[in-house]
Scaffold this motif. Sequence first.
Motif, PDB file in Angstrom:
ATOM      1  N   LYS A  40      23.700 -28.193   8.278  1.00 47.02           N
ATOM      2  CA  LYS A  40      23.035 -27.302   9.223  1.00 47.02           C
ATOM      3  C   LYS A  40      24.051 -26.606  10.128  1.00 47.02           C
ATOM      4  O   LYS A  40      23.998 -25.408  10.356  1.00 47.02           O
ATOM      5  CB  LYS A  40      22.057 -28.126  10.061  1.00 47.02           C
ATOM      6  N   LYS A  41      25.005 -27.418  10.623  1.00 43.45           N
ATOM      7  CA  LYS A  41      26.005 -26.876  11.533  1.00 43.45           C
ATOM      8  C   LYS A  41      26.892 -25.862  10.813  1.00 43.45           C
ATOM      9  O   LYS A  41      27.206 -24.801  11.362  1.00 43.45           O
ATOM     10  CB  LYS A  41      26.856 -28.034  12.056  1.00 43.45           C
ATOM     11  N   GLN A  42      27.266 -26.190   9.571  1.00 39.13           N
ATOM     12  CA  GLN A  42      28.111 -25.274   8.809  1.00 39.13           C
ATOM     13  C   GLN A  42      27.396 -23.955   8.581  1.00 39.13           C
ATOM     14  O   GLN A  42      27.992 -22.893   8.606  1.00 39.13           O
ATOM     15  CB  GLN A  42      28.490 -25.903   7.457  1.00 39.13           C
ATOM     16  N   LYS A  43      26.074 -24.050   8.349  1.00 32.99           N
ATOM     17  CA  LYS A  43      25.313 -22.843   8.085  1.00 32.99           C
ATOM     18  C   LYS A  43      25.279 -21.955   9.329  1.00 32.99           C
ATOM     19  O   LYS A  43      25.393 -20.741   9.242  1.00 32.99           O
ATOM     20  CB  LYS A  43      23.888 -23.222   7.666  1.00 32.99           C
ATOM     21  N   SER A  44      25.123 -22.577  10.520  1.00 28.03           N
ATOM     22  CA  SER A  44      25.084 -21.742  11.722  1.00 28.03           C
ATOM     23  C   SER A  44      26.489 -21.236  12.050  1.00 28.03           C
ATOM     24  O   SER A  44      26.641 -20.157  12.615  1.00 28.03           O
ATOM     25  CB  SER A  44      24.458 -22.490  12.899  1.00 28.03           C
ATOM     26  N   GLY A  83      17.495 -25.484   4.607  1.00 28.45           N
ATOM     27  CA  GLY A  83      16.722 -24.290   4.936  1.00 28.45           C
ATOM     28  C   GLY A  83      15.520 -24.613   5.798  1.00 28.45           C
ATOM     29  O   GLY A  83      15.440 -25.681   6.408  1.00 28.45           O
ATOM     30  N   LYS A  84      14.576 -23.663   5.861  1.00 30.32           N
ATOM     31  CA  LYS A  84      13.414 -23.826   6.717  1.00 30.32           C
ATOM     32  C   LYS A  84      12.117 -23.779   5.920  1.00 30.32           C
ATOM     33  O   LYS A  84      11.961 -22.928   5.043  1.00 30.32           O
ATOM     34  CB  LYS A  84      13.385 -22.705   7.765  1.00 30.32           C
ATOM     35  N   GLY A  85      11.192 -24.677   6.230  1.00 31.28           N
ATOM     36  CA  GLY A  85       9.886 -24.665   5.593  1.00 31.28           C
ATOM     37  C   GLY A  85       8.852 -24.063   6.526  1.00 31.28           C
ATOM     38  O   GLY A  85       9.173 -23.194   7.336  1.00 31.28           O
ATOM     39  N   LEU A  86       7.626 -24.526   6.433  1.00 29.42           N
ATOM     40  CA  LEU A  86       6.576 -23.992   7.303  1.00 29.42           C
ATOM     41  C   LEU A  86       6.731 -24.482   8.736  1.00 29.42           C
ATOM     42  O   LEU A  86       6.679 -23.715   9.677  1.00 29.42           O
ATOM     43  CB  LEU A  86       5.201 -24.394   6.746  1.00 29.42           C
ATOM     44  N   TRP A  87       6.928 -25.800   8.901  1.00 30.85           N
ATOM     45  CA  TRP A  87       6.947 -26.352  10.249  1.00 30.85           C
ATOM     46  C   TRP A  87       8.358 -26.572  10.760  1.00 30.85           C
ATOM     47  O   TRP A  87       8.626 -26.398  11.934  1.00 30.85           O
ATOM     48  CB  TRP A  87       6.216 -27.697  10.280  1.00 30.85           C
ATOM     49  N   ASP A  88       9.220 -27.030   9.894  1.00 33.30           N
ATOM     50  CA  ASP A  88      10.514 -27.468  10.377  1.00 33.30           C
ATOM     51  C   ASP A  88      11.531 -27.398   9.243  1.00 33.30           C
ATOM     52  O   ASP A  88      11.281 -26.759   8.233  1.00 33.30           O
ATOM     53  CB  ASP A  88      10.393 -28.901  10.924  1.00 33.30           C
ATOM     54  N   ALA A  89      12.640 -28.108   9.425  1.00 34.01           N
ATOM     55  CA  ALA A  89      13.729 -28.028   8.453  1.00 34.01           C
ATOM     56  C   ALA A  89      13.359 -28.637   7.097  1.00 34.01           C
ATOM     57  O   ALA A  89      12.596 -29.593   7.028  1.00 34.01           O
ATOM     58  CB  ALA A  89      14.947 -28.748   9.017  1.00 34.01           C
ATOM     59  N   ILE A  90      13.901 -28.072   6.030  1.00 38.92           N
ATOM     60  CA  ILE A  90      13.864 -28.709   4.713  1.00 38.92           C
ATOM     61  C   ILE A  90      15.288 -28.729   4.184  1.00 38.92           C
ATOM     62  O   ILE A  90      16.111 -27.916   4.592  1.00 38.92           O
ATOM     63  CB  ILE A  90      12.934 -27.974   3.720  1.00 38.92           C
ATOM     64  N   TRP A  91      15.596 -29.698   3.323  1.00 43.26           N
ATOM     65  CA  TRP A  91      16.951 -29.754   2.779  1.00 43.26           C
ATOM     66  C   TRP A  91      16.905 -30.419   1.418  1.00 43.26           C
ATOM     67  O   TRP A  91      15.836 -30.854   0.970  1.00 43.26           O
ATOM     68  CB  TRP A  91      17.884 -30.506   3.728  1.00 43.26           C
ATOM     69  N   GLY A 114      10.605 -21.355   1.129  1.00 41.67           N
ATOM     70  CA  GLY A 114      11.772 -21.934   1.797  1.00 41.67           C
ATOM     71  C   GLY A 114      12.717 -22.573   0.796  1.00 41.67           C
ATOM     72  O   GLY A 114      13.934 -22.432   0.896  1.00 41.67           O
ATOM     73  N   VAL A 115      12.148 -23.276  -0.203  1.00 42.42           N
ATOM     74  CA  VAL A 115      12.976 -23.908  -1.225  1.00 42.42           C
ATOM     75  C   VAL A 115      13.717 -22.837  -2.023  1.00 42.42           C
ATOM     76  O   VAL A 115      14.935 -22.921  -2.220  1.00 42.42           O
ATOM     77  CB  VAL A 115      12.121 -24.801  -2.154  1.00 42.42           C
ATOM     78  N   SER A 116      12.985 -21.787  -2.453  1.00 39.60           N
ATOM     79  CA  SER A 116      13.648 -20.701  -3.202  1.00 39.60           C
ATOM     80  C   SER A 116      14.794 -20.116  -2.388  1.00 39.60           C
ATOM     81  O   SER A 116      15.889 -19.886  -2.904  1.00 39.60           O
ATOM     82  CB  SER A 116      12.682 -19.565  -3.525  1.00 39.60           C
ATOM     83  N   ALA A 117      14.500 -19.878  -1.087  1.00 41.95           N
ATOM     84  CA  ALA A 117      15.491 -19.208  -0.243  1.00 41.95           C
ATOM     85  C   ALA A 117      16.733 -20.064  -0.066  1.00 41.95           C
ATOM     86  O   ALA A 117      17.853 -19.558  -0.118  1.00 41.95           O
ATOM     87  CB  ALA A 117      14.881 -18.878   1.117  1.00 41.95           C
ATOM     88  N   MET A 118      16.552 -21.393   0.127  1.00 41.27           N
ATOM     89  CA  MET A 118      17.758 -22.186   0.379  1.00 41.27           C
ATOM     90  C   MET A 118      18.575 -22.373  -0.897  1.00 41.27           C
ATOM     91  O   MET A 118      19.795 -22.462  -0.856  1.00 41.27           O
ATOM     92  CB  MET A 118      17.428 -23.512   1.072  1.00 41.27           C
ATOM     93  N   SER A 173      20.442 -18.931  -1.192  1.00 39.47           N
ATOM     94  CA  SER A 173      21.491 -18.618  -0.228  1.00 39.47           C
ATOM     95  C   SER A 173      22.630 -19.635  -0.276  1.00 39.47           C
ATOM     96  O   SER A 173      23.784 -19.269  -0.091  1.00 39.47           O
ATOM     97  CB  SER A 173      20.903 -18.560   1.179  1.00 39.47           C
ATOM     98  N   ASP A 174      22.320 -20.909  -0.526  1.00 43.08           N
ATOM     99  CA  ASP A 174      23.375 -21.911  -0.426  1.00 43.08           C
ATOM    100  C   ASP A 174      24.120 -22.121  -1.743  1.00 43.08           C
ATOM    101  O   ASP A 174      25.342 -22.249  -1.751  1.00 43.08           O
ATOM    102  CB  ASP A 174      22.803 -23.244   0.081  1.00 43.08           C
ATOM    103  N   LEU A 175      23.394 -22.164  -2.853  1.00 49.68           N
ATOM    104  CA  LEU A 175      24.083 -22.443  -4.121  1.00 49.68           C
ATOM    105  C   LEU A 175      24.910 -21.244  -4.582  1.00 49.68           C
ATOM    106  O   LEU A 175      25.888 -21.396  -5.288  1.00 49.68           O
ATOM    107  CB  LEU A 175      23.076 -22.850  -5.196  1.00 49.68           C
ATOM    108  N   LYS A 176      24.489 -20.036  -4.129  1.00 52.33           N
ATOM    109  CA  LYS A 176      25.229 -18.825  -4.473  1.00 52.33           C
ATOM    110  C   LYS A 176      26.695 -18.951  -4.064  1.00 52.33           C
ATOM    111  O   LYS A 176      27.596 -18.492  -4.757  1.00 52.33           O
ATOM    112  CB  LYS A 176      24.573 -17.655  -3.737  1.00 52.33           C
ATOM    113  N   LEU A 177      26.911 -19.623  -2.918  1.00 55.34           N
ATOM    114  CA  LEU A 177      28.259 -19.722  -2.378  1.00 55.34           C
ATOM    115  C   LEU A 177      29.191 -20.531  -3.277  1.00 55.34           C
ATOM    116  O   LEU A 177      30.403 -20.446  -3.159  1.00 55.34           O
ATOM    117  CB  LEU A 177      28.202 -20.366  -0.987  1.00 55.34           C
ATOM    118  N   TYR A 178      28.604 -21.351  -4.150  1.00 50.37           N
ATOM    119  CA  TYR A 178      29.448 -22.197  -4.996  1.00 50.37           C
ATOM    120  C   TYR A 178      29.903 -21.467  -6.254  1.00 50.37           C
ATOM    121  O   TYR A 178      30.720 -21.970  -7.000  1.00 50.37           O
ATOM    122  CB  TYR A 178      28.696 -23.469  -5.400  1.00 50.37           C
TER     123      TYR A 178
END
Lengths: 214, 266, 247
Positions: free
Chosen positions: B116-120, B150-158, B242-246, B249-254
């Motif tokens: 989370k911190k790395q993402k921000s 990433g983010k879901g409906l209510w709060d964080a998802i990972w 949220g799952v699609s988005a994370m 955005s995150d795996l693309k970097l690899y």
Amino acid sequence: MGLLSKKDAALIKDPLADNNPITIQVLGICSALAITAELEASIVMSISVLFVLGVGNVVISLMRNIIPSKIRIIVQLIVVATLVIIVDLVLKAFAYELSKTLSVFVGLIITNCIIMGRFEAFALGNGPWRSFLDGIGNALGYAVILIIVGFFRELLGSGTLLGIPVLGDPIEKTGLYAFGYENNGFMLLSPMALIVVGIIIWVQRTRNKALVED
Amino acid sequence: MEKRTDKNSYTVIFAIIMVLVVGSLLAYLAASLKPTITENQRLEKQQNILYAMGVNNNDESSAVFVSTEEAPKLFSDKVSEQIVLEVKDGKMISQMTRQEYMDANNGQEPYLIDVKKQKSNAKDGKARKLPLFVGKNKEGKTVYVAPIYGKGLWDAIWGYVAIDENMVVQGAYFDHKGETPGLGANIKQRYFMDDFYGEHLLTESGAFKGITVAKGNADPKNEDKMDNEVDAIAGATITGDGVSAMIKSDLKLYKPYFDNLKKQAN
Amino acid sequence: MFQDHIKIKNMEHIELFFKSIFIDNMVFATFLGMCSYLAVSKKVSTAVGLGAAVIFVLAITVPLNWLLDQYVLQPGALSWLGAEYADYDLSFLSFIMFIATIATMVQLVEIVVEKFSPSLYNSLGIFLPLIAVNCAILGGSLFMQSREIATLGLATTYGIGSGIGWFLAILAIAAIREKIRYSNVPPALRGLGITFIITGLMAIGFMSFGGMLTGGDEEAKEETTVAAQVVPTEMNTELANNTKIEE
């Protein structure tokens, strides 16, 4: 109930039906809608509220003579929030698996107006023992509705109860599904919880005409 | 007659005492329980990474982690290397082995990097550290596990996604902080996570596309592994997005890492 | 160039504003603030009063709690006090701090309004204590935290937007309830029962707003269409390599 006087017994019995917190007092609706897609979640939430409301009512009742009336709402909110946070922290340290299941409910418990409602309406004016009974009674009344809604939504929505398939297998077409039955995915959506609660109110008020409005 | 509890002075004193009592009680609890909680979270991370790698005690229908007692040993056995990549503005700027990373960060293990911190950090234009855990799965194939957030409906998802060198998913684990029970919360159910197995993150031409959690999927049994889609959970659109988005955005970097890997192999 | 910058900034605000009113409507999408929504929606005039009070309080508490979150509660937020405070993590206090801010603000607003505008106080007054226990207010602050809203301005926009969403919902249901008295509703459903069912139907209606495209979605769409156009012929492989997202 030999243990309880008639008046005390009423504290437990009334909220179960004629003075139900959800269908009559209109308290604690948000959580009843958010988590009832599954029976298991309904039960977990009910137990958590039972605990928080029982203990919270006693604490507020013990403090009722020293709470300044001007800031009583803040004090009540802080008492609930502190209780919930303490339980959450302790569970996280000593029962991590359980805490992961419950963490979803922490926010919902603090904002559950059933808790504030009972503090304000009962615990501030009554002794600890009666407040405790009132807390338990209202939490049970809340649990009854949650479990009924959870039961129907899970059964009709996913064809399971507590995660166990009871109507057969929808992919293999066994059990009821062999006759062309389909799960109603609509039941899983939150708006359907509102409609199910509406139907419960309808049934309840048809049976007890005294509750009809207007 | 004015009650004692209505006086302003009483109210102020009461408020101060209340704040002190509650504050110190919570601070004491939080501080004294912190080591145990951190330890629990550390073990959970190991269990999650092992799960994505395919090291788990799954029975027929439900997802079961390896026990907390076994986790540390299995983790050091199965995870042969922890790589840390550093990415800035979409470009890979450095690559560290576990040893190099630990030497530079007071002995902190790479799997404890706070995603989370790395993402921000990345959002603020700073470099983002990307951990990647290398190990062998049950079939003896080398897999790379990457954390996503990433983010879901209510709060964080990972989650943690295991991929092979062609960026084909070999296992996935998702978790959430507070998604709706019975709907969004089902992202951590087997039927959802298992769907990802074998899905390609790249298109046939090799461009990065990610995996979309799609409603109205033409392929509900999930037989087409090249369609970059898995079937969504009914009633959990926002969590699914949220799952699609994370993943995207995150795996693309690899991707640059795997491009390099391929170049070296050729 | 500078004007473009302002445009983009404004777009962000407008997007968040409409998103919080329609797509993430407090009542119909997340079912927050239901208790007062059901209890105070018998008449349009009272509903307007409570709705206005909710907008007002959300517009104040969300940015306030944003500041609290940024500079006190988040892990490392205390670093402005000095390097030795950078490791503190007070996020376990966020529930309590948010609630305390809300309850205090509600009480402060009550006192200030009473002092300076007795007429407004008379129309709003009785609703203010109700608001402290309205979970939409705490929900607003918690969403602001979990959705990581980036700036103070956006937090204000979000607070006002969610407030207007809630206002819209209670206004709509109050108007329906005033009219439904003339309909032939089964006696047992009158009042609360039919309100539940109508709210359910309205919520289903509001779900269709979820299909609205926001700026972020459009970007995602373009990305997939670019990727989809790349037919794997030999001629296009080079093109595909050029449009790779990373390079």
